[in-house]
Design a protein around this motif. Structure first.
Motif, mmCIF file in Angstrom:
data_model
loop_
_atom_site.group_PDB
_atom_site.id
_atom_site.type_symbol
_atom_site.label_atom_id
_atom_site.label_comp_id
_atom_site.label_asym_id
_atom_site.label_seq_id
_atom_site.Cartn_x
_atom_site.Cartn_y
_atom_site.Cartn_z
ATOM 1 N N GLY A 48 0.896 -1.210 0.074
ATOM 2 C CA GLY A 48 0.070 0.154 0.020
ATOM 3 C C GLY A 48 0.895 1.427 0.085
ATOM 4 N N ASN A 67 -5.520 -1.054 -3.060
ATOM 5 C CA ASN A 67 -5.247 -0.508 -1.907
ATOM 6 C C ASN A 67 -6.384 0.060 -1.126
ATOM 7 O OD1 ASN A 67 -1.929 1.093 -2.588
ATOM 8 N ND2 ASN A 67 -2.453 -0.966 -2.444
ATOM 9 N N ASN A 109 -9.626 -0.889 -1.873
ATOM 10 C CA ASN A 109 -10.322 -2.082 -1.390
ATOM 11 C C ASN A 109 -9.744 -3.177 -0.674
ATOM 12 O OD1 ASN A 109 -12.336 -1.075 -3.084
ATOM 13 N ND2 ASN A 109 -11.390 -1.880 -4.757
ATOM 14 N N LYS A 110 -8.516 -2.942 -0.051
ATOM 15 C CA LYS A 110 -7.717 -3.806 0.755
ATOM 16 C C LYS A 110 -7.635 -5.337 0.134
ATOM 17 C CE LYS A 110 -7.315 -0.821 4.101
ATOM 18 N NZ LYS A 110 -5.899 -0.322 4.421
ATOM 19 N N THR A 111 -7.257 -5.126 -1.566
ATOM 20 C CA THR A 111 -7.350 -6.395 -2.111
ATOM 21 C C THR A 111 -5.939 -6.701 -2.715
ATOM 22 O OG1 THR A 111 -9.604 -6.003 -2.778
ATOM 23 C CG2 THR A 111 -8.308 -7.703 -4.073
ATOM 24 N N SER A 112 -5.468 -7.670 -2.547
ATOM 25 C CA SER A 112 -3.993 -8.339 -2.875
ATOM 26 C C SER A 112 -4.126 -9.613 -3.470
ATOM 27 C CB SER A 112 -3.020 -8.260 -2.000
ATOM 28 O OG SER A 112 -1.729 -8.537 -2.337
ATOM 29 N N ASP A 119 -7.844 -11.276 0.560
ATOM 30 C CA ASP A 119 -8.656 -10.184 1.217
ATOM 31 C C ASP A 119 -7.816 -9.787 2.339
ATOM 32 O OD1 ASP A 119 -10.240 -8.381 2.771
ATOM 33 O OD2 ASP A 119 -12.080 -9.538 2.394
ATOM 34 N N LEU A 120 -7.072 -8.445 2.067
ATOM 35 C CA LEU A 120 -6.157 -7.935 3.376
ATOM 36 C C LEU A 120 -6.793 -7.519 4.735
ATOM 37 C CD1 LEU A 120 -3.819 -5.845 1.052
ATOM 38 C CD2 LEU A 120 -3.547 -8.020 2.032
ATOM 39 N N LYS A 121 -8.144 -7.460 4.842
ATOM 40 C CA LYS A 121 -8.915 -7.164 5.794
ATOM 41 C C LYS A 121 -9.000 -8.233 6.624
ATOM 42 C CE LYS A 121 -12.563 -5.498 3.726
ATOM 43 N NZ LYS A 121 -12.214 -5.379 2.286
ATOM 44 N N ASP A 137 -7.304 -11.374 5.563
ATOM 45 C CA ASP A 137 -6.200 -12.222 5.340
ATOM 46 C C ASP A 137 -6.537 -13.560 4.979
ATOM 47 O OD1 ASP A 137 -3.394 -11.821 5.469
ATOM 48 O OD2 ASP A 137 -2.848 -13.011 6.988
#
Length: 218
Positions: free
Chosen positions: A104, A131, A133-136, A171-173, A175
């Motif tokens: 991010g 970033n 959307n907290k998506t990787s 989903d980074l929120k 994990d």
């Protein structure tokens, strides 16, 4: 939810037609009026010496990816010094995008070091949206069938395929990783325009994506 590179489609295809058949200027994508972190000398990420950096004498931004994000690049050595330099900078360029997505930090990602013009606007907006959307993603992306066509001392084209079948959206929120079924769309063909800047870096300035291309199917 789609595979990682599927999320990049809208941003990266904004730079228009195939380089080898039409060399026009890159189109805008709505970000041309915004300041892009790392896109000029004032915001260029601080360099961190590495094996590749000392080999060619160029101070390069540090690139570190999380342990669950693996990139595999095939065809690293052709025996031609110019083509090998372009292939090496291709590895670094795509790695900076995934570094930005994973952590991010757009300003220190290194994207502005390896991308320019329409391609920089595209990858910057792509990373910025992920970033937000907290998506990787997690898993392995395989880059293969990488072919370089050199036009002159400062311009070339690079085409390559990406196998996304072993990578899935994270989903980074939470994990959590959602496994996606492999399909023809898991294989992508890229056609890029690259140019050598005053520092000797082969920057991507134009990029076109063809998802599900038969050229890249197993």
């Amino acid at each position: 939810m789609n595979r990682p590179a599927r999320l990049v489609t809208a941003a990266l295809t904004a730079s228009a037609a195939l380089l080898l058949t039409a060399c026009g200027s890159g189109g805008g994508d709505g970000a041309s009026s915004d300041k892009i972190a790392g896109a000029d000398s004032a915001d260029t990420p601080s360099a961190s010496p590495s094996v590749s950096a000392t080999a060619d004498g160029i101070d390069r931004p540090e690139i570190k990816l999380p342990s669950d994000m693996k990139l595999v690049f095939e065809g690293q050595q052709t025996g031609d010094a110019v083509k090998d330099a372009i292939l090496a900078d291709n590895e670094r360029s795509v790695s900076t995008v995934w570094q930005a997505v994973a952590y991010g930090n757009l300003k220190k990602s290194g994207m502005g070091f390896y991308y320019t013009d329409a391609a920089l606007r595209g990858v910057y907006n792509y990373a910025k949206n992920n970033n937000a959307n907290k998506t990787s993603w997690a898993g392995t992306l395989r880059y293969f069938d990488r072919q370089v066509t050199v036009f002159d001392k400062t311009s070339a084209a690079l085409t390559y395929c990406v196998d996304e079948s072993k990578a899935n959206v994270k989903d980074l929120k939470t994990d959590k990783v959602k496994v996606t079924e492999t399909s023809p769309d898991s294989y992508v063909y890229y056609n890029t325009g690259v140019k050598k800047n005053e520092q000797g870096v082969w920057q991507i300035w134009k990029l076109h994506e063809d998802r599900g291309s038969t050229r890249c199917q197993p």
